[in-house]
Design an enzyme around this catalytic site. Sequence first.
Site, PDB file in Angstrom:
ATOM      1  CB  CYS A   1      -0.909  -0.018   1.223  1.00  0.00           C
ATOM      2  SG  CYS A   1      -1.819   1.522   1.482  1.00  0.00           S
TER       3      CYS A   1
ATOM      4  CE1 TYR B   1      -5.382   2.834  -5.370  1.00  0.00           C
ATOM      5  CE2 TYR B   1      -3.872   4.689  -5.223  1.00  0.00           C
ATOM      6  CZ  TYR B   1      -4.185   3.380  -4.936  1.00  0.00           C
ATOM      7  OH  TYR B   1      -3.299   2.601  -4.226  1.00  0.00           O
TER       8      TYR B   1
END
Length: 335
Positions: free
Chosen positions: A44, A175
């Site tokens: 992450c 994203y």
Amino acid sequence: MPYVSTAGEFTRDQRYIATRITADGRDGYPVEPGRYRLIVSRACPWANRAIIVRRLLGLEDVLSMGIAGPTHDERSWTFDLDPGAKDPVLGIERLQEAFFKRFPDYDKGITVPAMVDIPTGQVVTNDFAQITLDLSLEWRQYHREGAPELYPEALREQIDKVNKFVFADVNNGVYRAGFAGSQEAYEKAYHRLFDRLDALSDLLTGQRYLAGDTITEADVRLFTTLARFDPVYHSHFKCNRSKLSEMPVLWAYARDLFQTPGFGDTIDFVHIKKHYYEVQRDINPTGIVPVGPDLANWLTEHGREKLGGRPFGDGTPPPPPVPAEVVPAEHGARA
């Protein structure tokens, strides 16, 4: 678990737990050595920031770290890397358990990084942006000798300004492209991303770091996205105008940081690729993980030292990672 936005444009849920761990304990959680556990996944980018900052500041002995595996289901991150598939300190199989222990009806994302109160087993906060700032400011008493100033007072306005547009257009921008649910939303995010990367290239042409002549919080935040760009975002998220390795200034900047102690030695390319390509099945239905790209070029000469600057300011590089936190050699960049 679907990731692509049904509304077309992806909007990140930013409802994080705002509780803070502070020197004065004003939220009920005072800074105390050994009391808290930082839960991360090396996959992450948001958690990777906390890994880097903790390491640069030398907080390993006062703030332990639990590492979740790179894949998860709709329930949460799991501790499948640990013996018995349980975190050895918290004794839990899923990070979700720490969230539910504090908030039984918790209905938001179970995200990393997360700070967990070891005595109660309850999550304290998952506010990733505030966590790293508090490690710099509230945990100062426990910084190692020679720890750098990652959020110096004189540069905070400049750092905050850079962080704001880097988050909107780059960190979250990849994203917004990857999770777009319409052609229009994707193209809007795509152009916004590369316009910002071009602007950052212009900025970094004449200076080694984003704010001042030393590494700051701003560099940490941009780096974790750049490290994932060619292995994931270029193909998986369709951010394919250029690879990072085809953007000369940003590529040299990223390699400069990668080769700086505390940055590249936190990057696990295997975990990064496994997470995105295996978990996000609505984007990659087969779950096949790409073999490439070749990573040896991360260790090539970057030439950024010609711009001057002092990576750690008046401080010093961090020592090597503690043995339990070393990224396996086969998971990193090798010459």
